[in-house]
Structures are given as C-alpha cells and as structure tokens.
Design a protein around this motif. Structure first.
Motif, PDB file in Angstrom:
ATOM      1  N   THR A  21      -7.827   8.949  -4.683  1.00 22.10           N
ATOM      2  CA  THR A  21      -8.894   7.691  -5.303  1.00 22.10           C
ATOM      3  C   THR A  21      -7.924   6.601  -5.118  1.00 22.10           C
ATOM      4  O   THR A  21      -8.800   4.710  -5.866  1.00 22.10           O
ATOM      5  N   GLY A  22      -7.207   6.231  -4.847  1.00 19.66           N
ATOM      6  CA  GLY A  22      -6.336   4.691  -4.630  1.00 19.66           C
ATOM      7  C   GLY A  22      -5.622   4.776  -3.915  1.00 19.66           C
ATOM      8  O   GLY A  22      -4.787   5.687  -3.175  1.00 19.66           O
ATOM      9  N   PHE A  23      -5.076   3.606  -3.354  1.00 17.88           N
ATOM     10  CA  PHE A  23      -4.030   2.870  -2.777  1.00 17.88           C
ATOM     11  C   PHE A  23      -2.779   2.191  -3.437  1.00 17.88           C
ATOM     12  O   PHE A  23      -3.631   1.179  -4.066  1.00 17.88           O
ATOM     13  N   LYS A  43       5.042  -8.441  -5.006  1.00 25.77           N
ATOM     14  CA  LYS A  43       3.881  -8.177  -6.118  1.00 25.77           C
ATOM     15  C   LYS A  43       3.331  -6.776  -5.184  1.00 25.77           C
ATOM     16  O   LYS A  43       2.532  -6.822  -4.530  1.00 25.77           O
ATOM     17  N   ASN A  44       2.470  -5.425  -5.890  1.00 28.52           N
ATOM     18  CA  ASN A  44       2.434  -4.574  -6.396  1.00 28.52           C
ATOM     19  C   ASN A  44       0.143  -5.087  -5.910  1.00 28.52           C
ATOM     20  O   ASN A  44       0.045  -5.499  -6.677  1.00 28.52           O
ATOM     21  N   HIS A  45      -0.619  -3.621  -5.156  1.00 23.94           N
ATOM     22  CA  HIS A  45      -1.856  -4.836  -5.282  1.00 23.94           C
ATOM     23  C   HIS A  45      -1.974  -2.746  -5.060  1.00 23.94           C
ATOM     24  O   HIS A  45      -2.421  -2.888  -4.335  1.00 23.94           O
ATOM     25  N   PRO A  46      -2.604  -2.186  -5.971  1.00 21.07           N
ATOM     26  CA  PRO A  46      -3.167  -1.938  -6.043  1.00 21.07           C
ATOM     27  C   PRO A  46      -5.378  -1.767  -4.958  1.00 21.07           C
ATOM     28  O   PRO A  46      -5.830  -2.816  -5.770  1.00 21.07           O
ATOM     29  N   VAL A  47      -5.371  -1.372  -5.082  1.00 19.33           N
ATOM     30  CA  VAL A  47      -6.768  -1.100  -5.022  1.00 19.33           C
ATOM     31  C   VAL A  47      -7.896   0.125  -4.713  1.00 19.33           C
ATOM     32  O   VAL A  47      -6.852   1.568  -4.845  1.00 19.33           O
TER      33      VAL A  47
END
Length: 72
Positions: A21-23, A43-47
């Motif tokens: 359900t995401g990465f 920096k972490n970018h959740p999708v």
C-alpha cells in the motif's frame, strides 16, 4: 489479443497495489558546507495509497477481459 494482455496486466498491477500500500524514497539535502566539512540531511518521502484503488484496478482488468471475450 491486445486487450486481453492489458486486462491481465491491470489485474497483476491491482494485486501488487493491494498487497503493497505504499513505498518510501529518500533524498539527500545539503545543509552546511564549510571547507572540508559537509553536513547532509536525509529526508524521507512516503508515498501511500488505499488498497481500494488496487481492488478497483483488478475489477477494471476483469471488465476489460470480459469485454474482449464478448467480441470474439
């Protein structure tokens, strides 16, 4: 035959999107650079997406396959 392949591809994509359900992806930003000293920030970018989207894609693939069978 081409629409059948498209339908199968959509079903596979829908199953993958329902299970995962995401990465996340990480970027590096330069914060400070003073001579030989460098400070970087990761920096972490959740999708994220809802599993309902995967189910809708699966249904769309089934409809495409069903529609291609009626024409034959």
């Amino acid at each position: 035959m081409n629409t059948k392949n498209l339908g199968i591809g959509l079903i596979i994509l829908g199953i993958i999107m329902t299970v995962y359900t995401g990465f996340n992806y990480v970027t590096t930003e330069k914060v400070v650079e003073i001579g030989p000293i460098k400070i970087n920030k990761e920096k972490n970018h959740p999708v994220q997406w809802t599993p309902i989207i995967g189910v809708l894609i699966i249904v769309g693939g089934i409809v495409i396959i069903g529609g291609s069978r009626k024409k034959q």
